[in-house]
Design an enzyme around this catalytic site. Structure first.
Site, PDB file in Angstrom:
ATOM      1  N   GLU A 163    -156.536  57.562 -32.576  1.00 60.06           N
ATOM      2  CA  GLU A 163    -156.510  56.016 -32.203  1.00 60.06           C
ATOM      3  C   GLU A 163    -156.426  55.636 -30.704  1.00 60.06           C
ATOM      4  O   GLU A 163    -155.294  54.997 -30.360  1.00 60.06           O
ATOM      5  CB  GLU A 163    -155.041  55.409 -32.872  1.00 60.06           C
ATOM      6  CG  GLU A 163    -155.012  55.615 -34.508  1.00 60.06           C
ATOM      7  CD  GLU A 163    -154.205  54.879 -35.060  1.00 60.06           C
ATOM      8  OE1 GLU A 163    -153.112  54.248 -34.476  1.00 60.06           O
ATOM      9  OE2 GLU A 163    -153.873  54.992 -36.377  1.00 60.06           O
ATOM     10  N   GLU A 282    -156.441  58.839 -41.808  1.00 56.53           N
ATOM     11  CA  GLU A 282    -155.123  58.414 -42.098  1.00 56.53           C
ATOM     12  C   GLU A 282    -155.612  56.977 -43.025  1.00 56.53           C
ATOM     13  O   GLU A 282    -156.146  56.288 -42.801  1.00 56.53           O
ATOM     14  CB  GLU A 282    -154.370  57.816 -40.916  1.00 56.53           C
ATOM     15  CG  GLU A 282    -153.885  58.826 -40.146  1.00 56.53           C
ATOM     16  CD  GLU A 282    -152.991  58.198 -38.884  1.00 56.53           C
ATOM     17  OE1 GLU A 282    -152.512  57.326 -39.109  1.00 56.53           O
ATOM     18  OE2 GLU A 282    -152.966  58.930 -37.723  1.00 56.53           O
TER      19      GLU A 282
END
Length: 502
Positions: A163, A282
């Site tokens: 991220e 995820e």
């Protein structure tokens, strides 16, 4: 009660890409050294059986891989310690798992800054020395290849960072600096062995369209061809906070799935990258590790619908996470704290655990897929299906009737396994016990017994080479059902009707 009827044709064949077992998430890698972690993972592998596992912290200091020493002239040199890495990887391999290698975070001695993330304070700044970073990556991969075999290790997918489009995970969310990290790391990995499958940019849903498009433009300009694209997927509105906990509302599932399709469309808009696999490394409902929603039957029913659709435009989708040994926000206070895991502490399965176990059974030709259910016909002639009924804020029961082609026998055995708020709800039992933060043995045993599906069986007679199967699903329920032919069996003189006084 809402009632729906589905008449399945004998030659029915419906698209359904079921990759439910490809990968599952984990807390940071160092937690794998704990016994509770290993116990929870063993349970997950026994009942579900994932192929890969992905988590943070490969290069975090608690894994102790990156070390430095000074020689007699005062010059610093790098050295590597793989003691803990070997213990973790050996444990994974014993359970039939291979890692999905996330390369991060930054060892403090190699970092350019001091910014950290999480309770365990992992550094999220770029390397002070890119040559040293690349050498660390290469040394780690070569060690794994030496220990587990090059032909095996090169099949372990690789992802660069986590991220980077969020400032909390990458200093200043600096896009250009992440692209530099990706390019240097990509080339370093390929220099070890071209067969490694390397991807990124591991983005979440913040400015994700621009990040993905810019990432692909950068790769095109640099002559890089990532082997896959990675991104994350969470499905809630911003939560209300109260003490340690967050209370969100679920997002519209179709809107969330459209976001994933948008990523697919962006990738396919580049001729040279069209068709590249997308791994959702995820996904869950909430992105917060202290969200009680994760422990509920609603979560299980909502995730069932997601699992029925996530394979439409993604190569894989990795639930975040398998268990509740997890410390991003600190050590949890209670056994049910809203953790990401499929399993609560003391190896107590949550309702969503069974959603995954049920979907793992859906192997074969899909004959039905709708907003409420998926049904497959296996090579053994049995039908297996999962039905769900999410009802955030209340709802009504749902009854599904399937008319299934059935020429294998005159009778069928219909088995159902039900997970709902009445039959499999350990969170309610824990609440009724007074929400103890420390469980005694009797409480643990009770919670485990309350955390299994309710099983029912019924014999059905085939009529006109079809069997009619009715599946009732209460609000926030998930039901697995199986339809198998009844053939042979029985002993001379045994009469079940007489046994039952009929």
């Amino acid at each position: 009660m809402k009632q729906l009827h589905f008449d399945i044709a004998a030659n029915a064949q419906v698209p359904f890409n079921n990759r439910v077992d490809f990968c599952v998430g984990t807390g940071r890698m160092g937690l794998a050294l704990q016994k509770e972690y290993q116990d929870e993972l063993a349970l997950v592998q026994q009942e579900i059986g994932f192929k890969h596992i992905r988590g943070h912290g490969l290069f975090h200091d608690d894994m102790a891989i990156y070390q430095e020493y000074e020689d007699e002239t005062g010059a610093k040199h790098a050295e590597y310690n793989f003691t803990y890495l070997d213990r973790v990887m050996d444990a994974y391999r014993r359970l039939g798992l291979r890692p999905f290698l996330e390369l991060g975070f930054m060892p403090k001695k190699l970092a350019s800054g001091t910014q950290t993330v999480f309770y365990w304070a992992s550094n999220v700044t770029p390397p002070a020395d890119y040559e040293a970073w690349c050498a660390l990556v290469q040394a780690t991969l070569r060690h794994l290849m030496d220990r587990y075999g090059a032909d095996d290790v090169v099949t372990w997918p690789v992802e660069v960072w986590n991220e980077p489009n969020l400032e909390v995970f990458w200093e200043h969310a600096d896009m250009d600096e992440y692209f530099r990290l990706f390019a240097r790391t990509f080339r370093a990995v390929k220099a070890v062995d071209e067969r490694f499958q390397v991807g990124g940019p591991a983005i979440c849903g913040v400015d994700d369209k621009r990040w993905l498009r810019c990432f692909l433009e950068f790769c095109r300009a640099e002559g890089l061809r990532p082997d896959h694209i990675t991104r994350h997927h969470y499905t809630i509105e911003p939560p209300e906070r109260d003490g340690h906990y967050g209370y969100p509302k679920l997002s519209d599932p179709e809107t969330c799935l459209a976001t994933l399709q948008a990523s697919r469309d962006i990738v396919d808009s580049f001729a040279e990258f069209r068709g590249l696999p997308i791994h959702v490394t995820e996904f869950n409902t909430s992105y917060s590790p202290t969200t009680p929603l994760h422990d509920t039957n609603l979560n299980a029913a909502y995730i069932a619908h997601q699992l029925s659709r996530l394979g439409d435009c993604n190569e894989s989708y990795s639930y975040w996470t398998f268990g509740d040994v997890f410390e991003e926000s600190g050590v949890p206070f209670t056994p049910f704290y809203g953790g990401f895991g499929l399993v609560a502490d003391h190896c107590i399965p949550k309702p969503t655990f069974w959603t995954f176990a049920f979907f793992k059974k859906l192997q074969g030709t899909c004959v039905h897929r709708s907003q409420q259910a998926v049904v497959v016909r296996g090579a053994d002639g049995r039908y297996r299906g999962v039905a769900w009924n999410p009802a955030e804020g209340g709802g009504e029961a749902l009854s599904l009737t399937f008319a299934l082609p059935f020429a294998q026998a005159a009778e069928a055995c219909v088995t159902t396994q039900t997970v709902d708020e009445e039959t499999c709800n350990p969170l309610k039992v824990w609440h009724d016990l007074g929400e103890p933060s420390s469980l005694n043995r009797a409480q643990i045993d009770l919670l485990r017994r309350s955390a299994v599906p309710f099983v029912q069986t019924e014999r059905k007679t085939a009529e006109d080479k079809k069997v009619s199967v009715q599946v009732a699903i209460r609000p926030n329920g998930v039901v697995y059902f199986e339809v198998a032919p009844v053939t042979g069996g029985g002993d001379r003189g045994y009469d079940y009707r007489r046994v039952m006084g009929r």
